[in-house]
Scaffold this motif. Structure first.
Motif, PDB file in Angstrom:
ATOM      1  N   GLU A   1       1.063  -4.187  -6.796  1.00 37.71           N
ATOM      2  CA  GLU A   1       1.375  -5.611  -6.755  1.00 37.71           C
ATOM      3  C   GLU A   1       2.749  -5.832  -7.387  1.00 37.71           C
ATOM      4  O   GLU A   1       2.983  -5.438  -8.525  1.00 37.71           O
ATOM      5  CB  GLU A   1       0.310  -6.394  -7.532  1.00 37.71           C
ATOM      6  CG  GLU A   1       0.530  -7.870  -7.534  1.00 37.71           C
ATOM      7  CD  GLU A   1      -0.541  -8.600  -8.312  1.00 37.71           C
ATOM      8  OE1 GLU A   1      -0.170  -9.304  -9.273  1.00 37.71           O
ATOM      9  OE2 GLU A   1      -1.728  -8.466  -7.974  1.00 37.71           O
ATOM     10  N   GLN A   2       3.635  -6.459  -6.633  1.00 38.08           N
ATOM     11  CA  GLN A   2       4.976  -6.760  -7.141  1.00 38.08           C
ATOM     12  C   GLN A   2       5.078  -8.255  -7.419  1.00 38.08           C
ATOM     13  O   GLN A   2       4.939  -9.069  -6.517  1.00 38.08           O
ATOM     14  CB  GLN A   2       6.048  -6.391  -6.113  1.00 38.08           C
ATOM     15  CG  GLN A   2       6.167  -4.925  -5.807  1.00 38.08           C
ATOM     16  CD  GLN A   2       7.230  -4.674  -4.753  1.00 38.08           C
ATOM     17  OE1 GLN A   2       7.683  -5.576  -4.070  1.00 38.08           O
ATOM     18  NE2 GLN A   2       7.625  -3.426  -4.633  1.00 38.08           N
TER      19      GLN A   2
ATOM     20  N   ARG B   1       0.865  -1.182   0.000  1.00 34.59           N
ATOM     21  CA  ARG B   1       0.000   0.000   0.000  1.00 34.59           C
ATOM     22  C   ARG B   1       0.898   1.228   0.000  1.00 34.59           C
ATOM     23  O   ARG B   1       1.811   1.333   0.810  1.00 34.59           O
ATOM     24  CB  ARG B   1      -0.889   0.022   1.239  1.00 34.59           C
ATOM     25  CG  ARG B   1      -1.958  -1.012   1.195  1.00 34.59           C
ATOM     26  CD  ARG B   1      -2.994  -0.782   2.277  1.00 34.59           C
ATOM     27  NE  ARG B   1      -3.890  -1.903   2.287  1.00 34.59           N
ATOM     28  CZ  ARG B   1      -4.168  -2.635   3.361  1.00 34.59           C
ATOM     29  NH1 ARG B   1      -3.639  -2.328   4.511  1.00 34.59           N
ATOM     30  NH2 ARG B   1      -4.994  -3.642   3.273  1.00 34.59           N
ATOM     31  N   VAL B   2       0.606   2.142  -0.917  1.00 35.72           N
ATOM     32  CA  VAL B   2       1.393   3.361  -1.059  1.00 35.72           C
ATOM     33  C   VAL B   2       0.484   4.548  -0.773  1.00 35.72           C
ATOM     34  O   VAL B   2      -0.598   4.662  -1.363  1.00 35.72           O
ATOM     35  CB  VAL B   2       1.983   3.468  -2.488  1.00 35.72           C
ATOM     36  CG1 VAL B   2       2.778   4.750  -2.640  1.00 35.72           C
ATOM     37  CG2 VAL B   2       2.837   2.255  -2.792  1.00 35.72           C
ATOM     38  N   VAL B   3       0.902   5.432   0.138  1.00 33.75           N
ATOM     39  CA  VAL B   3       0.133   6.628   0.468  1.00 33.75           C
ATOM     40  C   VAL B   3       0.885   7.827  -0.091  1.00 33.75           C
ATOM     41  O   VAL B   3       2.046   8.068   0.246  1.00 33.75           O
ATOM     42  CB  VAL B   3      -0.058   6.777   1.993  1.00 33.75           C
ATOM     43  CG1 VAL B   3      -0.803   8.059   2.313  1.00 33.75           C
ATOM     44  CG2 VAL B   3      -0.782   5.566   2.550  1.00 33.75           C
TER      45      VAL B   3
END
Length: 91
Positions: free
Chosen positions: A25-26, A14-16
């Motif tokens: 998704e990696q 999750r990136v904020v």
């Protein structure tokens, strides 16, 4: 030494950014060699891996579990890792 089997798995982050939150998704790969299992950040000697198991979840995919001397590690997979588990058990 060449790998015996490979299993794709993925990690969700999750990136904020300011007021926006998004999910990334990696895609990653787990490699089975005759003497070890290697993931992106870990390496498990084969004699310290007791078992591999899989638990399906929801509409597809599930969790691949590595049961090791150091504990149980879970990896999220999209496809059934049956062939990877079979390759491990045949070693």
């Amino acid at each position: 030494m060449n790998w015996v089997a490979v299993q794709p798995y993925y990690k969700i982050n999750r990136v904020v950014d300011g007021i926006e939150q998004r999910t990334e998704e990696q895609g990653r790969e787990m490699f089975l060699y005759e003497d070890r299992i290697v993931t992106k950040y870990r390496e498990f000697p084969i004699n310290q891996v007791f078992d591999l198991s899989y638990r399906p979840m929801g509409d597809g995919g599930g969790f691949l579990y590595l049961h090791t001397q150091q504990g149980v590690y879970s990896y999220t997979v999209k496809d059934d890792p049956g062939s990877f588990i079979s390759a491990f058990k045949n070693l």
